[in-house]
Design a protein around this motif. Structure first.
Motif, PDB file in Angstrom:
ATOM      1  N   ARG A 235      27.061   6.229  79.454  1.00  0.00           N
ATOM      2  CA  ARG A 235      26.571   5.036  78.741  1.00  0.00           C
ATOM      3  C   ARG A 235      25.115   5.192  78.346  1.00  0.00           C
ATOM      4  NH1 ARG A 235      24.220   2.010  76.347  1.00  0.00           N
ATOM      5  NH2 ARG A 235      24.365  -0.281  76.174  1.00  0.00           N
ATOM      6  N   ALA A 262      30.004  -0.508  72.975  1.00  0.00           N
ATOM      7  CA  ALA A 262      31.363  -0.436  72.441  1.00  0.00           C
ATOM      8  C   ALA A 262      31.842   1.011  72.346  1.00  0.00           C
ATOM      9  CB  ALA A 262      31.423  -1.101  71.073  1.00  0.00           C
ATOM     10  N   THR A 264      30.979   3.417  74.333  1.00  0.00           N
ATOM     11  CA  THR A 264      31.296   3.810  75.707  1.00  0.00           C
ATOM     12  C   THR A 264      32.643   3.265  76.143  1.00  0.00           C
ATOM     13  OG1 THR A 264      28.925   3.780  76.209  1.00  0.00           O
ATOM     14  CG2 THR A 264      30.437   3.873  78.070  1.00  0.00           C
ATOM     15  N   VAL A 265      32.923   2.021  75.769  1.00  0.00           N
ATOM     16  CA  VAL A 265      34.208   1.412  76.130  1.00  0.00           C
ATOM     17  C   VAL A 265      35.370   2.223  75.555  1.00  0.00           C
ATOM     18  CG1 VAL A 265      35.686  -0.607  75.744  1.00  0.00           C
ATOM     19  CG2 VAL A 265      33.313  -0.908  76.478  1.00  0.00           C
ATOM     20  N   SER A 268      35.853   5.216  77.713  1.00  0.00           N
ATOM     21  CA  SER A 268      35.795   4.990  79.154  1.00  0.00           C
ATOM     22  C   SER A 268      36.913   5.692  79.926  1.00  0.00           C
ATOM     23  CB  SER A 268      35.827   3.487  79.459  1.00  0.00           C
ATOM     24  OG  SER A 268      37.019   2.891  78.956  1.00  0.00           O
TER      25      SER A 268
END
Length: 573
Positions: A235, A262, A264-265, A268
């Motif tokens: 992140r 976003a 990173t999401v 993930s």
């Protein structure tokens, strides 16, 4: 001998849960993707934190040739050989990009009796990590153009009032973030976006500006995935990515644009490596896929960290020759991982050395060609040795090799002062064909190791470039284009001088010119561009005519790939 895909398909595979259990991974630490692959939850790192690290072996090679040197075959075969002699071994390799799979290079699962299986699963999609990288990367590209559009449409003051955001004043001519796709597509290298001025509003779909596509493996996000230690580290790295510059010449990061979270999401789940197995049932962790000619060319730090806590010996590989992935492992990845190699294996073939005998005439004897091409292997031995690690040479046997050639080559290699040299028959014999190599590699990992970096980070960017050119490639110096000189000033002004260098160049020669075989001398390294990858933590130096988006050849690999009447994939190599 059966084709690779037929060997893979006929193999008796163990359930991935069994592979995990034998390796020391708990059922609660697995996220299964079908019967034969699973993600490994990063919570395992906390449980294993107090375990002693195993030994790390990096496999590299001579300068690549069209014949293929079998670096992945040797990496997988060595892992299988280590397992066969009683070592707890694990391979850590990169995830294949579908660009090469459907292009000219083919898959990256190894081959023959030294494969990661099922090979079609590894080569096609796997667990979706490359798609996640592609989607997150292109979200940032869309966010840049959306912000550019709305700020120009409204003006800075009205934009701030309506959005509640601070205007970024993006300079459309200085957007650094292109788009990516996981296919070879030369027609997308240079494009213009924002077209459509006839649409009924003042700016149409604009503002218009130049852009382009790179292959997904060249995305900085792929390098970040490979170099991150955990999700929080990823992140922070994504937040540091330089996306563009404003009209005052200052950098605009993913954090500034508000898109880093976003991105990173989307990635993930990609942060977790994928567990698979070799034909002998040895564990293999596949994670990340940066190319070594345009990125740093190594699999992930996370996969290495997990494997090192569970295995006696971990085998990983650096892409292409030792001037590429091995150099970048030592000077980029090892610095960030805090783990240096305990030994190195250089893969060579008789065919490869003969192809480097450029000075020989077509009617020259095969033995003379082999002797002339040996200079390339000698150069790679010396290149690896300068890092202070024990060197083992693996001669990957081809059916056409004669006993006289193999004997001569082994004698010449041993005369170079390497730790050891063995012929590897992993392709045709699997574990048994790599046991002699495995024995020598175990001994090499226990030998004295005096690892050293090629350059200190405190050096200037120019000095680091010069060191890589001269000590890393044998060049006589460097040439910076006018564009690179201007970028050098910019990099210094923004405080990026402390970063290591990632050279993007042809893998087909030690030099920048793919036509120069053997051991080129007396050349200057032409540096056309310098780009910062602030999130990944390096400066990319583009050399010569290197492309960050490959093209398809005249007879691409996809011509051979299909589904047969039994709904089975055929033609995948």
């Amino acid at each position: 001998m059966l084709s690779d895909i037929d060997i893979s398909r006929r193999a008796e595979l163990q359930p991935i849960e069994a592979i995990a259990q034998q390796f020391g991974i708990l059922p609660s630490e697995l996220i299964a993707y079908g019967a034969y692959k699973a993600k490994v939850n990063l919570d395992i790192k906390q449980r294993l934190a107090d375990n002693r690290d195993g030994k790390l072996v990096i496999v590299t090679a001579v300068t690549p040739t069209p014949f293929g040197e079998g670096k992945t075959v040797t990496s997988i075969g060595l892992t299988q050989g280590l397992q066969a002699i009683g070592q707890r071994a694990c391979a850590c390799i990169r995830q294949p990009s579908m660009g090469p799979v459907f292009g000219i290079k083919g898959g990256a699962a190894g081959g023959g009796l030294a494969q990661v299986v099922p090979m079609e699963s590894l080569n096609l999609h796997l667990t979706g990590d490359i798609h996640a990288v592609t989607s997150a990367h292109n979200l940032a590209a869309a966010a840049i153009d959306a912000r550019l559009y709305h700020e120009h449409r409204l003006g800075a003051e009205a934009f701030a009032v309506q959005s509640g955001l601070t205007p970024l004043n993006i300079d459309a001519s200085r957007i650094a973030w292109r788009r990516v796709v996981d296919q070879n597509e030369r027609s997308l290298r240079h494009i213009r976006v924002g077209l459509g001025a006839n649409v009924p509003n003042a700016l149409g779909n604009g503002p218009e500006h130049d852009s382009g596509f790179d292959i997904s493996a060249a995305s900085e996000l792929m390098a970040i995935l490979a170099l991150s230690r955990d999700l929080q580290d990823m992140r922070q790295r994504i937040g540091r990515i330089v996306l563009a510059h404003n009209t005052a010449g200052e950098v605009i990061t993913a954090e500034d644009l508000g898109v880093a979270g976003a991105m990173t999401v989307i990635m993930s789940e990609a942060i977790a490596p994928t567990l698979m197995q070799t034909l002998s049932g040895a564990p293999c962790l596949i994670h990340a896929g940066p190319f070594a000619n345009i990125a740093h060319g190594n699999s992930s730090i996370i996969a290495d960290d997990i494997a090192l806590k569970l295995a006696d010996i971990v085998v990983t590989e650096g892409g292409f020759g030792s001037d590429m992935g091995f150099e970048k492992y030592c000077n980029i990845k090892a610095r960030q991982a805090g783990k240096t190699p305990d030994a190195a294996v250089i893969v060579v073939t008789v065919k490869a050395l003969k192809s480097h005998a450029e000075a020989c005439q077509s009617d020259t004897s095969e033995s003379a060609k082999l002797a002339a091409g040996f200079d390339n292997l000698r150069w790679h031995i010396n290149n690896v040795a300068q890092y202070g690690v024990p060197v083992v040479v693996a001669i990957n046997r081809f059916q056409s090799d004669t006993l006289e050639e193999l004997t001569w080559l082994r004698e010449q290699v041993m005369a170079q002062g390497v730790f050891g040299c063995e012929v590897c028959d992993a392709f045709t014999q699997g574990s048994q064909g790599a046991q002699a190599l495995a024995e020598v590699v175990v001994q090499a990992t226990e030998a004295p190791n005096q690892f050293r970096f090629l350059y200190p980070l405190e050096q200037s960017i120019e000095a680091k470039l010069m060191t890589i050119a001269e000590a890393g490639y044998g060049a006589s110096g460097i040439q910076l284009s006018a564009k690179a000189q201007a970028q050098l000033v910019h990099l210094k002004r923004h405080g990026f001088e402390h970063l290591p260098i990632c050279v993007a160049k042809t893998p087909l020669s030690i030099s920048h010119d793919p036509k120069l075989k053997g051991v080129p001398k007396g050349f200057e390294l032409p540096i056309s561009e310098l780009k910062v990858s602030a999130g990944a933590g390096f400066i990319t130096a583009l050399v010569g005519q290197v492309m960050t988006m490959p093209g398809l050849g005249i007879r691409p690999g996809y011509l051979n790939i299909d589904i047969n009447q039994h709904n089975e994939i055929v033609g995948l190599a």
